[in-house]
Design a protein around this motif. Structure first.
Motif, PDB file in Angstrom:
ATOM      1  N   ARG A   1      29.272  54.847  46.547  1.00  0.00           N
ATOM      2  CA  ARG A   1      29.654  55.897  45.584  1.00  0.00           C
ATOM      3  C   ARG A   1      30.615  55.351  44.526  1.00  0.00           C
ATOM      4  NH1 ARG A   1      31.831  59.215  48.961  1.00  0.00           N
ATOM      5  NH2 ARG A   1      34.020  59.041  48.324  1.00  0.00           N
ATOM      6  N   LEU A   2      31.564  54.515  44.943  1.00  0.00           N
ATOM      7  CA  LEU A   2      32.543  53.956  43.992  1.00  0.00           C
ATOM      8  C   LEU A   2      31.852  53.156  42.880  1.00  0.00           C
ATOM      9  CD1 LEU A   2      35.373  52.779  46.427  1.00  0.00           C
ATOM     10  CD2 LEU A   2      35.569  54.562  44.670  1.00  0.00           C
ATOM     11  N   ARG A   3      30.803  52.440  43.203  1.00  0.00           N
ATOM     12  CA  ARG A   3      30.072  51.671  42.177  1.00  0.00           C
ATOM     13  C   ARG A   3      29.469  52.586  41.120  1.00  0.00           C
ATOM     14  NH1 ARG A   3      28.255  46.530  41.650  1.00  0.00           N
ATOM     15  NH2 ARG A   3      29.398  46.090  43.564  1.00  0.00           N
ATOM     16  N   LYS A   4      29.046  53.764  41.546  1.00  0.00           N
ATOM     17  CA  LYS A   4      28.473  54.704  40.586  1.00  0.00           C
ATOM     18  C   LYS A   4      29.554  55.353  39.711  1.00  0.00           C
ATOM     19  CE  LYS A   4      24.312  56.020  43.150  1.00  0.00           C
ATOM     20  NZ  LYS A   4      24.272  54.914  44.104  1.00  0.00           N
ATOM     21  N   GLU A   5      30.787  55.411  40.254  1.00  0.00           N
ATOM     22  CA  GLU A   5      31.865  56.134  39.559  1.00  0.00           C
ATOM     23  C   GLU A   5      32.707  55.257  38.648  1.00  0.00           C
ATOM     24  OE1 GLU A   5      34.021  57.767  42.832  1.00  0.00           O
ATOM     25  OE2 GLU A   5      32.590  59.405  43.206  1.00  0.00           O
ATOM     26  N   HIS A   6      32.767  53.951  38.910  1.00  0.00           N
ATOM     27  CA  HIS A   6      33.714  53.095  38.191  1.00  0.00           C
ATOM     28  C   HIS A   6      33.009  51.976  37.421  1.00  0.00           C
ATOM     29  CE1 HIS A   6      37.403  54.782  39.956  1.00  0.00           C
ATOM     30  NE2 HIS A   6      36.709  54.914  41.071  1.00  0.00           N
ATOM     31  N   ASP A   7      33.114  52.023  36.100  1.00  0.00           N
ATOM     32  CA  ASP A   7      32.540  50.961  35.261  1.00  0.00           C
ATOM     33  C   ASP A   7      33.125  49.595  35.594  1.00  0.00           C
ATOM     34  OD1 ASP A   7      30.916  52.691  33.947  1.00  0.00           O
ATOM     35  OD2 ASP A   7      32.077  52.758  32.080  1.00  0.00           O
ATOM     36  N   ILE A   8      34.392  49.567  35.992  1.00  0.00           N
ATOM     37  CA  ILE A   8      35.052  48.284  36.232  1.00  0.00           C
ATOM     38  C   ILE A   8      34.381  47.517  37.374  1.00  0.00           C
ATOM     39  CG2 ILE A   8      36.815  49.280  37.785  1.00  0.00           C
ATOM     40  CD1 ILE A   8      38.792  47.239  36.551  1.00  0.00           C
TER      41      ILE A   8
ATOM     42  N   GLY B   1      33.238  44.790  35.096  1.00  0.00           N
ATOM     43  CA  GLY B   1      34.498  44.073  34.906  1.00  0.00           C
ATOM     44  C   GLY B   1      34.383  42.573  35.102  1.00  0.00           C
ATOM     45  N   GLY B   2      35.301  41.833  34.448  1.00  0.00           N
ATOM     46  CA  GLY B   2      35.386  40.386  34.655  1.00  0.00           C
ATOM     47  C   GLY B   2      35.959  40.073  36.028  1.00  0.00           C
ATOM     48  N   TYR B   3      35.923  38.801  36.405  1.00  0.00           N
ATOM     49  CA  TYR B   3      36.338  38.385  37.748  1.00  0.00           C
ATOM     50  C   TYR B   3      37.383  37.281  37.638  1.00  0.00           C
ATOM     51  CZ  TYR B   3      35.890  36.557  42.563  1.00  0.00           C
ATOM     52  OH  TYR B   3      36.134  36.135  43.842  1.00  0.00           O
ATOM     53  N   ASP B   4      38.540  37.492  38.276  1.00  0.00           N
ATOM     54  CA  ASP B   4      39.604  36.483  38.309  1.00  0.00           C
ATOM     55  C   ASP B   4      40.049  36.268  39.752  1.00  0.00           C
ATOM     56  OD1 ASP B   4      40.011  36.041  35.479  1.00  0.00           O
ATOM     57  OD2 ASP B   4      40.814  38.076  35.414  1.00  0.00           O
ATOM     58  N   PRO B   5      39.817  35.081  40.318  1.00  0.00           N
ATOM     59  CA  PRO B   5      40.281  34.834  41.692  1.00  0.00           C
ATOM     60  C   PRO B   5      41.802  34.731  41.745  1.00  0.00           C
ATOM     61  CG  PRO B   5      39.375  32.828  40.723  1.00  0.00           C
ATOM     62  CD  PRO B   5      39.148  33.918  39.727  1.00  0.00           C
ATOM     63  N   ILE B   6      42.378  35.211  42.819  1.00  0.00           N
ATOM     64  CA  ILE B   6      43.814  35.033  43.053  1.00  0.00           C
ATOM     65  C   ILE B   6      44.011  34.525  44.487  1.00  0.00           C
ATOM     66  CG2 ILE B   6      44.704  36.651  41.331  1.00  0.00           C
ATOM     67  CD1 ILE B   6      44.829  38.817  43.435  1.00  0.00           C
ATOM     68  N   LEU B   7      45.183  33.975  44.751  1.00  0.00           N
ATOM     69  CA  LEU B   7      45.481  33.372  46.063  1.00  0.00           C
ATOM     70  C   LEU B   7      44.370  32.391  46.468  1.00  0.00           C
ATOM     71  CD1 LEU B   7      46.705  36.551  48.015  1.00  0.00           C
ATOM     72  CD2 LEU B   7      48.076  34.942  46.697  1.00  0.00           C
TER      73      LEU B   7
ATOM     74  N   PHE C   1      41.127  36.502  51.187  1.00  0.00           N
ATOM     75  CA  PHE C   1      40.166  36.508  50.079  1.00  0.00           C
ATOM     76  C   PHE C   1      40.668  37.585  49.111  1.00  0.00           C
ATOM     77  CE2 PHE C   1      35.456  35.502  49.321  1.00  0.00           C
ATOM     78  CZ  PHE C   1      35.518  35.800  47.969  1.00  0.00           C
ATOM     79  N   ALA C   2      41.075  37.184  47.908  1.00  0.00           N
ATOM     80  CA  ALA C   2      41.624  38.151  46.952  1.00  0.00           C
ATOM     81  C   ALA C   2      41.129  37.832  45.547  1.00  0.00           C
ATOM     82  CB  ALA C   2      43.152  38.135  46.987  1.00  0.00           C
ATOM     83  N   TYR C   3      40.924  38.875  44.760  1.00  0.00           N
ATOM     84  CA  TYR C   3      40.514  38.677  43.366  1.00  0.00           C
ATOM     85  C   TYR C   3      40.824  39.930  42.567  1.00  0.00           C
ATOM     86  CZ  TYR C   3      36.257  41.135  44.986  1.00  0.00           C
ATOM     87  OH  TYR C   3      35.372  42.039  45.523  1.00  0.00           O
ATOM     88  N   LYS C   4      40.795  39.762  41.242  1.00  0.00           N
ATOM     89  CA  LYS C   4      40.972  40.890  40.320  1.00  0.00           C
ATOM     90  C   LYS C   4      39.688  41.093  39.539  1.00  0.00           C
ATOM     91  CE  LYS C   4      45.794  39.868  39.129  1.00  0.00           C
ATOM     92  NZ  LYS C   4      46.638  39.506  37.994  1.00  0.00           N
ATOM     93  N   ARG C   5      39.462  42.334  39.154  1.00  0.00           N
ATOM     94  CA  ARG C   5      38.411  42.668  38.198  1.00  0.00           C
ATOM     95  C   ARG C   5      39.108  43.360  37.030  1.00  0.00           C
ATOM     96  NH1 ARG C   5      33.448  43.840  40.239  1.00  0.00           N
ATOM     97  NH2 ARG C   5      32.823  43.503  38.066  1.00  0.00           N
TER      98      ARG C   5
END
Length: 545
Positions: A454-461, A465-471, A478-482
């Motif tokens: 459901r979240l995929r249908k609700e959020h454009d990000i 969204g772009g992908y930035d790995p963190i840690l 396993f962590a990342y930002k969108r």
């Protein structure tokens, strides 16, 4: 990037033989799938990828097709298939057929004709070579043994990269390609919405030059297929491409290339095998390798292609047993693995039973297995003097029947899959792991998957969204930002059963930050200045700037 309807979709793979048996013969069937469409609609999926239901002698569980225009009697009739397409459509669910065009069954009429004589009109539909000097080359079959089979009728060898009952088609023959395009049109006219294309990177092979994958004509043939068939319908396509890299994936899926919509990468699926020794040679997963591999696909295809996101399918072991913890932390680790995948860019694929946390199977007797690859491997290794216990260890971890045990619907005998004797034994843990119990429990893996879908249908990000790995160097997290517009999504997941410390690169400001999903009890109150994670904990923050 042009936006497509399937960018927000989630695909659910059905392996018909193991999904739901309607008539009590121990084999799942199409009427059984129809019975469970409401379950799938409730889960929220948009597309069913249907593993092969075509007429087949079933040497490789339907991936050996003897008639592309008929339904295997085990599964039902063409009327059943047409009803499935219609009933799915009523629930806004599309059907993606499995397309197997690298090879047919040796019982296909084309091959029956092809082997009759060297001058038969169908001879060139397959790959034949002179047999006077022994096998034409040392190419081996994926299913063990040589890839060349001697045929006494004409004294020549035919090529089969898989089972000897799966001779490879010669797609360099234009007539073959035209026959296959007609067949694809037949199914699209029936109302299916597209195809998952089995080992499609093999169709341009140049066997005499020892080139199997990514042959020089591969992309020409895919563009021709798109021109002749796919462009005439609102289709969705995915290619099974074991050899693909992010660079070659852009050729398959790039805008304006007019080939496929997405491909399956295998790079992350080989990270727990010894390099160069194949899937049965086991080694532990290094989390940094997994982060780097998935991250590379995320960043390099962003805006230039489209990812398929998967942990499981009919050829892979169950992910909760493979890289999760299917004992003390089955629920938490299944949710954690799902979180990592479903928050990435691409179209997620859920394999039947994944959404309830089904686990691998352990049979001690090889006679309990049904998969041809597994049985051939066992016989080969035993003949080489490798002890039974050692061979079985690899089979328990990587065997394809791990994914093929029947779906566990309830606690009853045979898990509610059949009233008869199942073709493959149901996992004994169906009394603890089943869909009926999962539906009743609001904290179940099933309801967690519903929320992710459901979240995929609700959020454009999540979609764009772009992908930035963190840690990046953290051995356990396993962590990342969108990022998209004024929003940032932060995904933080503990991949293991310890309680690691962490320091996020920036504080998550509690005033503009919400937790959109989390897999551990009480995580909604977790402080934004996160310092440790509980075993297999996963939290997703949404920050508005």
């Amino acid at each position: 990037m042009e936006k497509k309807w399937w960018h927000r979709s989630t695909v659910y793979q059905i392996y018909p033989r193991s999904f739901n048996d309607h008539n009590g013969d121990g084999i799942g069937d199409i009427p059984g799938i129809i019975e469970k469409l409401d379950y799938l609609a409730f889960l929220g999926i948009d597309i069913i990828w249907l593993s092969p239901v075509y007429q087949s002698p079933n040497d490789d569980n339907g991936y050996d097709i003897s008639d592309y225009y008929e339904i295997m009697s085990d599964f039902g009739t063409m009327d059943d298939m047409e009803k499935l397409i219609q009933e799915a459509r009523k629930r806004d669910i599309h059907i993606m057929m499995d397309l197997v065009i690298n090879h047919t069954s040796d019982e296909h009429p084309w091959f029956i004709e092809s082997r009759k004589s060297k001058d038969n009109p169908y001879r060139d539909y397959y790959v034949w070579r002179d047999g006077s000097g022994g096998p034409p080359s040392g190419i081996t079959s994926v299913f063990s043994g040589p890839a060349w089979e001697y045929d006494e009728e004409t004294g020549e060898y035919y090529f089969h990269l898989f089972s000897r009952k799966q001779p490879d088609l010669n797609l360099h023959n234009k007539e073959v390609r035209e026959h296959l395009y007609n067949m694809m049109n037949f199914w699209l006219d029936k109302g299916v919405s597209g195809f998952r294309m089995d080992v499609i990177d093999l169709i341009g092979k140049e066997i005499d030059h020892n080139v199997l994958t990514d042959g020089p004509k591969l992309h020409d043939y895919l563009q021709e297929m798109n021109r002749e068939v796919l462009s005439n319908y609102p289709t969705v396509t995915v290619g099974e491409t074991p050899s693909a890299t992010p660079e070659t994936a852009k050729l398959y899926t790039g805008e304006g290339r007019n080939e496929l919509d997405m491909v399956f990468t295998f790079q992350h699926m080989s990270l727990d095998e010894v390099d160069g020794k194949g899937k049965w040679a086991l080694k532990p997963l290094n989390l940094r390798d997994l982060k780097q591999t998935l991250g590379k696909w995320q960043t390099e295809l962003h805006g230039q292609g489209w990812n398929s996101l998967y942990w499981n399918n009919h050829d892979q072991p169950r992910i909760v047993s493979r890289w999760g913890n299917d004992r003390e932390y089955r629920v938490e680790s299944a949710k954690m693995l799902a979180t990592i995948l479903h928050m990435m860019q691409g179209t997620p694929y859920v394999y039947q039973g994944e959404e309830i946390g089904m686990t691998n199977i352990v049979f001690d007797d090889i006679r309990d297995y049904r998969d041809i690859e597994t049985i051939n491997l066992y016989n080969e290794k035993i003949s080489e003097g490798i002890p039974h216990k050692e061979v079985m260890k690899s089979i328990h971890v990587k065997g394809r029947d791990n994914a093929r045990t029947p779906f566990q619907w309830d606690r009853s005998h045979h898990g509610g899959f059949t009233t008869g004797t199942p073709w493959l034994e149901v996992n004994a843990n169906h009394k603890e792991i089943n869909a009926e119990d999962a539906l009743k429990d609001e904290d179940s893996i099933f309801h967690y998957y519903r929320k992710l879908i459901r979240l995929r249908k609700e959020h454009d990000i999540i979609v764009y969204g772009g992908y930035d790995p963190i840690l990046v160097e953290h051995p356990e997290i396993f962590a990342y930002k969108r990022k998209l517009g004024n929003e940032t999504l932060v995904v933080v997941a503990n991949f293991y059963g310890n309680e690691p410390e962490l320091s996020l690169p920036e504080q998550l400001d509690g005033t503009s930050c919400e937790i959109v999903i989390n897999n551990c009890e009480g995580a909604s109150g977790r402080p934004s200045g996160l310092k440790t994670l509980r075993p297999y904990e996963a939290i997703v923050y949404l920050i508005k700037h």
